[in-house]
Design a protein around this motif. Sequence first.
Motif, short mmCIF file in Angstrom:
data_model
loop_
_atom_site.label_atom_id
_atom_site.label_comp_id
_atom_site.label_asym_id
_atom_site.label_seq_id
_atom_site.Cartn_x
_atom_site.Cartn_y
_atom_site.Cartn_z
N UNK A 1 0.83 -1.21 0.00
CA UNK A 1 0.00 0.00 0.00
C UNK A 1 0.86 1.25 0.00
N UNK A 2 1.92 1.24 0.80
CA UNK A 2 2.82 2.39 0.86
C UNK A 2 3.47 2.63 -0.50
N UNK A 3 3.97 1.58 -1.11
CA UNK A 3 4.64 1.74 -2.40
C UNK A 3 3.68 2.28 -3.45
N UNK A 4 2.45 1.81 -3.44
CA UNK A 4 1.45 2.29 -4.40
C UNK A 4 1.18 3.79 -4.20
N UNK A 5 1.10 4.21 -2.94
CA UNK A 5 0.86 5.62 -2.66
C UNK A 5 2.02 6.50 -3.12
N UNK B 1 2.31 14.98 0.30
CA UNK B 1 1.64 13.90 1.01
C UNK B 1 2.35 13.60 2.32
N UNK B 2 1.54 13.18 3.29
CA UNK B 2 2.03 12.63 4.55
C UNK B 2 1.37 11.27 4.71
N UNK B 3 2.19 10.27 4.94
CA UNK B 3 1.68 8.91 5.13
C UNK B 3 2.09 8.44 6.52
N UNK B 4 1.12 8.02 7.30
CA UNK B 4 1.41 7.41 8.60
C UNK B 4 1.46 5.90 8.40
N UNK B 5 2.67 5.37 8.38
CA UNK B 5 2.84 3.92 8.21
C UNK B 5 2.34 3.20 9.46
N UNK B 6 2.48 3.85 10.59
CA UNK B 6 1.92 3.37 11.85
C UNK B 6 0.99 4.42 12.42
N UNK C 1 0.90 20.33 2.30
CA UNK C 1 0.08 21.35 1.67
C UNK C 1 0.12 22.72 2.29
N UNK C 2 1.24 23.11 2.85
CA UNK C 2 1.32 24.45 3.47
C UNK C 2 1.29 25.57 2.43
N UNK C 3 1.49 25.21 1.16
CA UNK C 3 1.40 26.21 0.10
C UNK C 3 -0.03 26.37 -0.40
N UNK C 4 -0.97 25.64 0.21
CA UNK C 4 -2.38 25.77 -0.17
C UNK C 4 -2.79 24.88 -1.32
N UNK C 5 -1.88 24.10 -1.87
CA UNK C 5 -2.21 23.22 -2.98
C UNK C 5 -2.74 21.88 -2.45
N UNK C 6 -3.54 21.19 -3.27
CA UNK C 6 -4.11 19.91 -2.81
C UNK C 6 -3.03 18.93 -2.36
N UNK C 7 -3.25 18.32 -1.22
CA UNK C 7 -2.31 17.36 -0.65
C UNK C 7 -3.09 16.23 0.00
N UNK C 8 -2.37 15.19 0.37
CA UNK C 8 -3.04 13.98 0.83
C UNK C 8 -2.38 13.49 2.11
N UNK C 9 -3.20 13.14 3.09
CA UNK C 9 -2.71 12.55 4.33
C UNK C 9 -3.37 11.19 4.50
N UNK C 10 -2.56 10.13 4.47
CA UNK C 10 -3.07 8.77 4.50
C UNK C 10 -2.55 8.04 5.74
N UNK C 11 -3.46 7.41 6.46
CA UNK C 11 -3.11 6.58 7.60
C UNK C 11 -3.29 5.12 7.21
N UNK C 12 -2.22 4.33 7.36
CA UNK C 12 -2.27 2.89 7.10
C UNK C 12 -2.47 2.20 8.45
N UNK D 1 -17.05 15.74 1.83
CA UNK D 1 -17.05 15.40 0.42
C UNK D 1 -15.67 15.17 -0.17
N UNK D 2 -14.65 15.11 0.69
CA UNK D 2 -13.29 15.02 0.16
C UNK D 2 -12.41 14.01 0.89
N UNK D 3 -12.91 13.40 1.97
CA UNK D 3 -12.11 12.40 2.68
C UNK D 3 -12.46 11.00 2.17
N UNK D 4 -11.71 10.01 2.59
CA UNK D 4 -11.94 8.66 2.07
C UNK D 4 -13.31 8.13 2.46
N UNK D 5 -13.79 8.48 3.65
CA UNK D 5 -15.10 8.00 4.08
C UNK D 5 -16.23 8.64 3.27
N UNK D 6 -16.16 9.94 3.08
CA UNK D 6 -17.18 10.63 2.30
C UNK D 6 -17.19 10.14 0.85
N UNK D 7 -16.01 9.98 0.27
CA UNK D 7 -15.92 9.54 -1.12
C UNK D 7 -16.44 8.11 -1.27
#
Length: 215
Positions: free
Chosen positions: A12-16, A93-98, A114-125, A194-200
């Motif tokens: 999953x990490x490698x795919x992300x 992106x920020x990925x929490x492996x744990x 995303x501190x520059x205001x551009x779309x970014x992704x935070x994923x918890x595995x 409307x933008x998180x994994x649960x909503x989508x």
Amino acid sequence: FEVQQPADKRAALLELVKGRPGKCGIVYCATRKNVEEVCDFLRQRGVAAARYHAGLDPEERQRNQEDFLYDRVQVMVATNAFGMGIDKPNVRFVIHYNMPKDLESYYQEAGRAGRDGQPSRCTLLYSGTDVRTIRFFIDKELEADNGLPADVKAEAARKAEERLKYMTFYSTTPKCLRGFLLEYFGEAAPKKCGNCSCCLAAEQEAQLQLETSRR
């Protein structure tokens, strides 16, 4: 915000990471050992990755930090020792492996994307093993001979367990992740962002049901 419960975290990490070529990100791990293993794994698969934890020589930590800041590496694999005072606006992106020990830590670390205001992704595995690991650390603190009275340590352990409970709730909720975070911190939140994994996922399920009903 996104939560995954993968059968294979490394896959999953490698795919992300591979899914965002040329984009820089941070992979947070719970232990130094995990940092070493995950960094080696990514490097072996062609990802320009560096490592950061308190057990490294100060010279290597500084060098790796600068390589990340100046885009000489794509990914920084780190414990929570990395990030304080880091001002890199284009972390995509920020990925929490744990799973982190609490939502306070999670939200702070997620905010480094995303501190520059551009779309970014935070994923918890997420996995149940993460919960057991954090409980192990809580127990170690309770047993430590640090000079604190037993009742003080017991109260600290109780609070840590309570924070862990909410972190676990977040990791397994079917509800809006953004709303869950805002409500935890005492802020008003709509039922759906409307933008998180649960909503989508809920939107996709509703669309599928609609298409099925029309057949």
